[in-house]
Enzyme design. Structure first.
Site, PDB file in Angstrom:
ATOM      1  N   ASP A 161       2.102   4.788   2.569  1.00 39.21           N
ATOM      2  CA  ASP A 161       1.283   5.408   3.500  1.00 39.21           C
ATOM      3  C   ASP A 161       1.026   6.526   3.068  1.00 39.21           C
ATOM      4  O   ASP A 161      -0.268   6.517   1.864  1.00 39.21           O
ATOM      5  CB  ASP A 161       2.948   5.317   4.276  1.00 39.21           C
ATOM      6  CG  ASP A 161       2.358   5.587   5.854  1.00 39.21           C
ATOM      7  OD1 ASP A 161       1.393   4.653   5.783  1.00 39.21           O
ATOM      8  OD2 ASP A 161       2.863   6.440   6.384  1.00 39.21           O
ATOM      9  N   ASP A 218       0.962  -1.059   0.159  1.00 41.83           N
ATOM     10  CA  ASP A 218       0.191  -0.259   0.437  1.00 41.83           C
ATOM     11  C   ASP A 218       0.482   1.540  -0.293  1.00 41.83           C
ATOM     12  O   ASP A 218       2.122   1.299   0.717  1.00 41.83           O
ATOM     13  CB  ASP A 218      -0.946  -0.028   1.287  1.00 41.83           C
ATOM     14  CG  ASP A 218       0.092  -0.233   2.261  1.00 41.83           C
ATOM     15  OD1 ASP A 218      -0.062   1.129   2.872  1.00 41.83           O
ATOM     16  OD2 ASP A 218       0.473  -1.085   3.530  1.00 41.83           O
TER      17      ASP A 218
END
Length: 262
Positions: free
Chosen positions: A205, A203
């Site tokens: 952040d 992902d």
């Protein structure tokens, strides 16, 4: 013997030949150690969060885990972990073979030298160059998106970063963020064991450019992204393990404690 310490979503990587539970001065490890063989190489697998992900990052018995792996004969460790990206140039699905860490944890037992024996071990180059090279070569030969080098900032957890914290980490030029790379790798160095961090980006952040919605990170999204890449990770680990030889006599990891006494 090669050790693999697995993280989120990585519990049944290889078929078990048998499991062992070594005793350590620091209590039991996170889970029984699975002994197996990968590409003909004896391999030991330890799930750092426990068999059912019951251990949050700040409760993992890092010292017990490293002692238990050493007790079964492990000398070199590859440690994949789910990580967030702090740069739009590191999209999800990238494998980052980090060469530096920044410790932002606060409550962890991070040394074996609590006294009366005191050691000050150099942390200048904390990850094994030989293992890093094996991972990079294996990944590139498989056509995987690999990043050579990078700094992982390790936060205490179990919460994710605030927007302000994430903006600070990005401004510092750090690349990857997770909750388990420290003190795990550092404790391996104190035992004279080779260790390489393999950060799988799951992902962006919070607030990183490239996260179109600038949305908050969620545990479900991290686990789903890790699961989606599990087969690629399996291939990468198997290929890397097949390339790893014995520890050379002059290996800097093995010699880490030289000149560290007072």
């Amino acid at each position: 013997m090669i050790g693999i310490i697995g993280g989120s979503g990585l519990y049944e990587l290889f078929e078990a030949e048998r499991t062992v539970e070594p005793e350590t001065p620091y209590g039991p490890a996170s889970a029984p150690i699975t002994l197996s063989s990968v590409a003909g190489v004896p391999t030991a697998f330890l799930p750092r969060h426990g068999l059912s992900h019951e251990l949050p990052p700040h409760r993992i018995p890092y010292r017990a885990n490293l002692c238990a792996l050493q007790a079964v004969g492990v000398t070199r460790i590859i440690a994949p972990c789910a990580s967030g990206s702090l740069s739009p140039d590191l999209p999800p699905g990238t494998f980052v073979v980090c060469d530096q860490f920044v410790d932002r944890t606060t409550r962890r037992d991070h040394t074996f030298f609590d006294g009366p024996e005191v050691r000050h071990v150099s942390a200048a180059d904390p990850y094994c160059g030989d293992l890093r090279a094996a991972l990079l070569t294996a990944g590139r030969d498989l056509g995987l998106p690999m990043r050579e080098g990078g700094t992982v900032v390790v936060i205490e957890g179990p919460r994710f970063s605030t927007r302000a914290e994430s903006a600070w980490f990005q401004a510092m030029g750090w690349d990857v963020i997770n909750m388990t790379a420290y003190p795990e790798g550092w404790l391996a160095r104190e035992l004279g064991m080779c260790y390489a961090n393999l950060s799988l980006i799951t992902d962006y952040d919070v607030g990183v450019a490239g996260d179109a919605a600038h949305g908050a990170v969620t545990a479900r999204a991290v686990l789903e992204a890790f699961a989606a890449n599990i087969e690629r990770l399996r291939l990468l680990l198997a290929s890397a393990v097949s390339r790893i030889g014995p520890v050379p006599p002059d290996d800097p990891c093995r010699r880490a404690l030289e000149h560290s006494g007072v």
